[in-house]
Structures are given as structure tokens and as C-alpha cells.
Scaffold this active site. Structure first.
Site, short mmCIF file in Angstrom:
data_model
loop_
_atom_site.label_atom_id
_atom_site.label_comp_id
_atom_site.label_asym_id
_atom_site.label_seq_id
_atom_site.Cartn_x
_atom_site.Cartn_y
_atom_site.Cartn_z
N GLY A 138 3.74 1.41 -11.03
CA GLY A 138 4.29 -0.24 -12.32
C GLY A 138 5.39 -0.62 -12.35
O GLY A 138 6.21 0.22 -11.97
N ASP A 196 2.73 10.14 -18.63
CA ASP A 196 1.42 10.31 -17.49
C ASP A 196 0.63 10.77 -18.43
O ASP A 196 0.71 11.41 -19.62
CB ASP A 196 2.61 11.47 -17.27
CG ASP A 196 2.26 11.87 -15.74
OD1 ASP A 196 2.53 11.23 -15.00
OD2 ASP A 196 1.09 12.44 -15.55
N SER A 230 -4.07 5.18 -4.83
CA SER A 230 -4.88 4.62 -4.48
C SER A 230 -4.11 4.01 -2.64
O SER A 230 -4.98 2.93 -2.67
CB SER A 230 -5.44 3.24 -5.86
OG SER A 230 -4.80 2.80 -5.16
N THR A 287 -14.34 3.08 -6.80
CA THR A 287 -13.70 2.34 -5.79
C THR A 287 -15.23 2.42 -5.24
O THR A 287 -15.68 3.49 -5.35
CB THR A 287 -13.03 3.31 -5.04
OG1 THR A 287 -13.16 2.40 -3.92
CG2 THR A 287 -12.69 4.60 -4.91
N TYR A 299 -9.41 9.71 -1.07
CA TYR A 299 -8.91 8.55 -2.30
C TYR A 299 -10.43 8.48 -2.28
O TYR A 299 -10.64 9.03 -3.80
CB TYR A 299 -8.90 7.69 -1.36
CG TYR A 299 -8.51 6.47 -2.35
CD1 TYR A 299 -8.35 6.33 -3.83
CD2 TYR A 299 -9.65 5.24 -2.38
CE1 TYR A 299 -8.39 5.49 -4.90
CE2 TYR A 299 -9.39 4.56 -3.14
CZ TYR A 299 -8.79 4.50 -4.41
OH TYR A 299 -9.27 3.36 -5.02
N LYS A 319 -12.22 10.18 -6.50
CA LYS A 319 -12.87 9.03 -7.66
C LYS A 319 -14.47 9.59 -8.10
O LYS A 319 -14.29 9.46 -9.40
CB LYS A 319 -12.82 7.87 -6.44
CG LYS A 319 -11.37 7.02 -6.64
CD LYS A 319 -11.11 6.24 -8.32
CE LYS A 319 -9.70 6.27 -8.79
NZ LYS A 319 -9.46 5.55 -9.68
N HIS A 322 -2.65 -3.62 1.22
CA HIS A 322 -3.59 -4.51 1.25
C HIS A 322 -3.14 -6.05 1.32
O HIS A 322 -2.33 -6.49 2.40
CB HIS A 322 -4.18 -4.95 -0.19
CG HIS A 322 -4.28 -3.86 -1.37
ND1 HIS A 322 -3.73 -3.87 -2.15
CD2 HIS A 322 -5.56 -3.15 -0.60
CE1 HIS A 322 -4.50 -1.92 -2.69
NE2 HIS A 322 -5.03 -2.12 -2.01
N TYR A 381 -6.48 -4.97 13.28
CA TYR A 381 -7.27 -3.68 13.98
C TYR A 381 -8.18 -3.96 14.71
O TYR A 381 -9.58 -3.60 13.92
CB TYR A 381 -6.73 -2.31 13.34
CG TYR A 381 -5.70 -2.43 12.85
CD1 TYR A 381 -4.77 -1.38 13.06
CD2 TYR A 381 -5.45 -2.68 11.23
CE1 TYR A 381 -3.77 -0.84 12.87
CE2 TYR A 381 -4.11 -1.68 10.74
CZ TYR A 381 -2.70 -1.29 11.48
OH TYR A 381 -1.43 -1.03 11.27
N ARG A 392 -14.63 -7.52 5.35
CA ARG A 392 -14.36 -7.04 4.18
C ARG A 392 -15.33 -8.06 2.96
O ARG A 392 -15.19 -9.12 2.89
CB ARG A 392 -12.73 -6.68 3.69
CG ARG A 392 -12.64 -5.50 5.23
CD ARG A 392 -12.94 -4.29 5.06
NE ARG A 392 -12.79 -2.79 5.59
CZ ARG A 392 -13.21 -3.15 6.34
NH1 ARG A 392 -14.64 -3.89 7.26
NH2 ARG A 392 -13.34 -2.41 7.62
N1 LIG Z 1 -5.75 -2.15 -5.80
C1 LIG Z 1 -7.40 -2.92 -5.64
O1 LIG Z 1 -8.12 -3.08 -4.49
C2 LIG Z 1 -8.34 -1.55 -5.78
C3 LIG Z 1 -9.52 -0.71 -5.02
C4 LIG Z 1 -11.26 -0.30 -5.85
C5 LIG Z 1 -10.55 0.15 -6.96
N2 LIG Z 1 -8.61 0.27 -7.60
C6 LIG Z 1 -8.36 1.14 -8.87
O2 LIG Z 1 -8.21 0.18 -9.91
C7 LIG Z 1 -6.94 0.66 -10.19
C8 LIG Z 1 -6.02 0.33 -9.95
O3 LIG Z 1 -5.31 0.13 -9.30
P1 LIG Z 1 -3.83 -1.08 -8.60
O4 LIG Z 1 -4.28 -1.60 -7.39
O5 LIG Z 1 -3.76 -1.63 -10.29
O6 LIG Z 1 -3.36 0.00 -8.36
P2 LIG Z 1 -1.81 0.15 -9.21
O7 LIG Z 1 -0.82 1.45 -8.70
O8 LIG Z 1 -0.88 -1.77 -8.56
O9 LIG Z 1 -1.62 0.35 -10.44
C9 LIG Z 1 -1.48 1.74 -10.65
C10 LIG Z 1 -1.05 1.80 -12.91
O10 LIG Z 1 -0.77 3.46 -12.93
C11 LIG Z 1 0.51 4.09 -13.13
N3 LIG Z 1 -0.65 5.33 -12.81
C12 LIG Z 1 -0.42 6.02 -11.69
N4 LIG Z 1 -0.53 7.53 -12.33
C13 LIG Z 1 -0.30 7.10 -13.60
C14 LIG Z 1 -0.04 8.93 -14.37
N5 LIG Z 1 -0.17 10.22 -14.05
N6 LIG Z 1 0.12 8.28 -15.53
C15 LIG Z 1 0.49 7.42 -15.90
N7 LIG Z 1 0.48 6.43 -15.46
C16 LIG Z 1 0.00 6.21 -13.72
C17 LIG Z 1 1.04 3.78 -12.01
O11 LIG Z 1 2.27 3.75 -12.31
C18 LIG Z 1 0.79 2.07 -12.08
O12 LIG Z 1 1.35 0.90 -12.78
C19 LIG Z 1 -6.84 2.30 -10.08
O13 LIG Z 1 -7.92 3.46 -10.04
C20 LIG Z 1 -7.58 2.19 -8.25
O14 LIG Z 1 -7.95 3.32 -8.02
C21 LIG Z 1 -8.69 -0.69 -6.80
#
Ligand SMILES: NC(=O)c1ccc[n+]([C@@H]2O[C@H](COP(=O)([O-])OP(=O)(O)OC[C@H]3O[C@@H](n4cnc5c(N)ncnc54)[C@H](O)[C@@H]3O)[C@@H](O)[C@H]2O)c1
Length: 326
Positions: free
Chosen positions: A36, A51, A77, A117, A141, A145, A187, A206, A219
Site C-alpha cells: 500500500g 505486519d 491477491s 472474494t 488465491y 481466502k 485489473h 484474451y 465480468r
Molecule cells: N481489488 C479487487 O478487485 C478485489 C476483489 C475481491 C476481493 N478483494 C480483496 O480485497 C482486499 C483488498 O484488495 P486491494 O485490491 O485493495 O489490495 P491492495 O493490495 O491494494 O491492498 C492490500 C493492502 O494490505 C497490505 N498488507 C498485505 N499484507 C499485509 C500484512 N501481512 N500485514 C499488513 N499489511 C498487509 C498491503 O500493504 C496493502 O496496502 C484483499 O483482501 C483482496 O483479496 C479485492
């Protein structure tokens, strides 16, 4: 409520935090920043850089901020990476999640909204997907989850911990302040907009011979504000019981070609596409039904229109051409 948002410096977490604060809740962001961005943390929130594996930091964050509920979004993810590095996904999405649950139990915090998810369903035969459909993830993945969701059931049995698990496909769009900026972007919408902005040459499509309305895959895209509101709404059910909800766009989804055409229209730019072979394990259509969360919690997505989603993402990108930087 006083809410801890894990992963609150990430894409969706930044907007969940912003919406929590807009609603008058108190928010503490817990994020290692390993993916992030500090600039994605709302300035009104408390911020803890640590963490999930750091049990002591977790307990301190929960206690010092007198946390009442957790929205758990921190995870890895990247679906295709998970196939090549399964241990990384088990470690972060399952083991680190268990570390969070242990700390919550120790600090008597018993409410958790989990960002799961729709990949937990795998490649279902029936569309739109309902919560009662079988879960059969086809990649680590989704598998990890689902493993964490299953752990939640046992933590409820053992310690009375309540959870709401939200299963969805593609978050998209932006607020005025926060948008999507991943170092490794997979994405479709940000990729297409990067092509519009001249940051990449073209977009690979694809397969254009699927049994869909224009031959490309269909989607489900949800505006990140609607998603954030669903996470906040889900906190309410935890006073009564645990629940699993799908979040979907509610309509027929959008094809890859429709996304590209809408992006051309919104940006007024040329976007070059290249047709590539189908990818193995890519179903023609993937959309989730939101009927249950609409009925039980009254969730009403406000920004469902693809054009509105892409306009918000493009506006954010135009204002932040370097994203959050390094
Ligand atoms: N983006 C999508 O379209 C989507 C779809 C379905 C589900 N999700 C779920 O939503 C959540 C957020 O997705 P996103 O796209 O915002 O992801 P992202 O990668 O932008 O954000 C994840 C954040 O978690 C932090 N992080 C990861 N592991 C960590 C740890 N062990 N300790 C502390 N911080 C940690 C990272 O630094 C990051 O800021 C995820 O759990 C993902 O599986 C996302």
C-alpha cells in the site's frame, strides 16, 4: 464504532477508511505498506505501520485504540502469482489472518468483516452466483481466502467471534481522493486507462470467441464506494449473527469489449487492443448475485453504471498521473 482496517493503505482499504470516517466512525489503519501507500491513508485516521504477523503490534493497536470491530482487507491477491507461489498466499492470507484472530481474541474484539472474494466459487456452472452455490476454488488465491473463511467459523464456535464475509469480483473506480494504484496491475479497468494515458502500448484481449454477446469474457465490476459501504453496512449484522454475502453489479456484467469501448468514450483517447488466445480456466461469464445483501441489509449500490465507474477512475488518474508515487 472504533474500527481497525487492516490493509487500509491499499486500494479498497483506503476508500473503506474514508467512508468510515465520513460516516462518523473512528478508524485506525493497520498496514505494513508492503504494497500500500502512506498517501492512501486518510489523514483523519490513526495509522499503525506493522505486519499482521507482529502479534505484539496488533494487540497494542487493538488495545490503545479501544477497537470494537475489524475490517480485514490486508492480503495478497494476485491470482496468477498465487499459482506459482502458493506458500506466500497460505502465509499471508491464512497464517497472518490467524495471527489477527488470535490478537482479537486476546483483546476481546469479537466482530470482523472479511474482504473475501468470489474466486472462492471457482468456475461455477450457474450465473449469477449465489451464496448457496458450491465453493470450489481453482487457484490458491481463492483457496486461501476460503480457508480463512472456514477458520472464522471455528473461531465463532470456540470464542463467540462474529464475522461477515463479503465475496466479490472486481472493485473499480475511485473517490475524489483515493484510487487504484498497484505496482503490479492486473485489473482490466486500470490497465485500459493506462493504455489511454499512454502508459502502456495496448491491451490484450484474451479470446473473442466466447459464447457471450460480443465474444469477449463478461465480468462483474463494482464501484469501490459501493463496496466500501457494503463493508460498513455488514458491521451491523454482527450484533445478531455471522453471515456470508456476495456483492455483484446486479445486472448482466460487462464484457471486455464494453469496458474498452466505454473507456475510449470517456477518455476520448485511442486504446489499441490485441486479440490473444483464451487463457486456461477463464470462464465466459462470472457475475455474482447481490440479492441476499440487498434483501437482508438493504445494500443499494449507487454507482453501478460502467460509465460512472470508468469516469471516476479516469478523473483520479488524470489528477494523479504518477499514482501515489513510490
Ligand atoms: N481489488 C479487487 O478487485 C478485489 C476483489 C475481491 C476481493 N478483494 C480483496 O480485497 C482486499 C483488498 O484488495 P486491494 O485490491 O485493495 O489490495 P491492495 O493490495 O491494494 O491492498 C492490500 C493492502 O494490505 C497490505 N498488507 C498485505 N499484507 C499485509 C500484512 N501481512 N500485514 C499488513 N499489511 C498487509 C498491503 O500493504 C496493502 O496496502 C484483499 O483482501 C483482496 O483479496 C479485492
Amino acid at each position: 464504532m472504533r474500527v481497525l482496517v487492516t490493509g487500509g493503505a491499499g486500494y479498497i482499504g483506503s476508500v473503506v477508511t474514508e467512508e468510515l470516517l465520513n460516516d462518523g466512525h473512528e478508524a485506525t489503519v493497520y498496514d505494513s505498506l508492503y504494497k500500500g501507500h502512506r498517501a492512501a491513508v486518510d489523514s483523519r485516521a490513526q495509522f499503525v505501520q506493522a505486519d499482521l504477523m507482529d502479534a505484539e503490534a496488533l494487540r497494542r493497536a487493538l488495545k490503545e485504540n479501544r477497537i470494537e470491530a475489524v475490517i480485514h482487507m490486508a492480503a495478497d491477491s494476485l491470482v496468477s502469482e498465487s499459482v506459482y507461489q502458493p506458500a506466500k498466499y497460505y502465509r499471508n492470507n491464512v497464517a497472518a489472518g490467524l495471527s489477527l484472530l488470535d490478537a482479537m481474541r486476546d483483546c476481546d474484539v469479537r466482530k470482523l468483516v472479511f474482504s473475501s472474494t468470489a474466486a472462492t466459487y471457482g468456475e461455477p456452472d450457474r450465473q449469477p452466483i449465489a451464496e448457496t452455490d458450491p465453493t470450489n476454488p481453482t487457484k490458491p488465491y481463492g483457496e486461501t481466502k476460503l480457508a480463512f473463511e472456514r477458520a472464522l467459523r471455528w473461531f465463532e464456535r470456540a470464542y463467540g467471534m462474529r464475522y461477515a464475509s463479503l465475496r466479490y469480483f472486481n472493485a473499480a473506480g475511485a473517490t475524489e481522493q483515493f484510487g487504484e494504484w498497484h505496482d503490479t496491475e492486473t485489473h482490466l479497468i486500470p490497465l485500459v486507462l493506462q493504455a489511454a494515458a499512454g502508459l502502456r502500448q495496448d491491451i490484450q484481449v484474451y479470446g473473442d470467441d466466447y459464447p457471450t454477446r460480443d465474444g469477449t469474457c463478461v465480468r462483474d465490476y463494482i464501484h469501490v464506494i459501493d463496496l466500501a459501504r457494503a463493508h460498513i453496512l455488514a458491521l451491523q449484522i454482527l450484533d445478531q449473527r455471522s453471515a456470508i454475502y456476495n456483492l455483484g453489479c446486479g445486472g448482466e456484467g460487462y464484457s471486455v469489449r464494453e469496458v474498452v469501448d466505454t473507456a475510449r468514450n470517456v477518455t476520448g483517447r485511442e486504446i489499441t487492443t490485441r486479440i490473444a488466445p483464451r487463457r486456461p480456466g477463464d470462464p465466459a461469464v462470472l457475475i455474482a448475485s447481490s440479492e441476499k445483501i440487498r434483501r437482508e441489509l438493504g445494500w443499494q449500490p449507487e454507482f453501478q453504471d460502467l460509465r460512472v465507474i470508468i469516469e471516476s477512475a479516469w478523473k483520479w488518474m488524470s489528477r494523479h498521473p504518477q499514482g501515489y508515487g513510490k
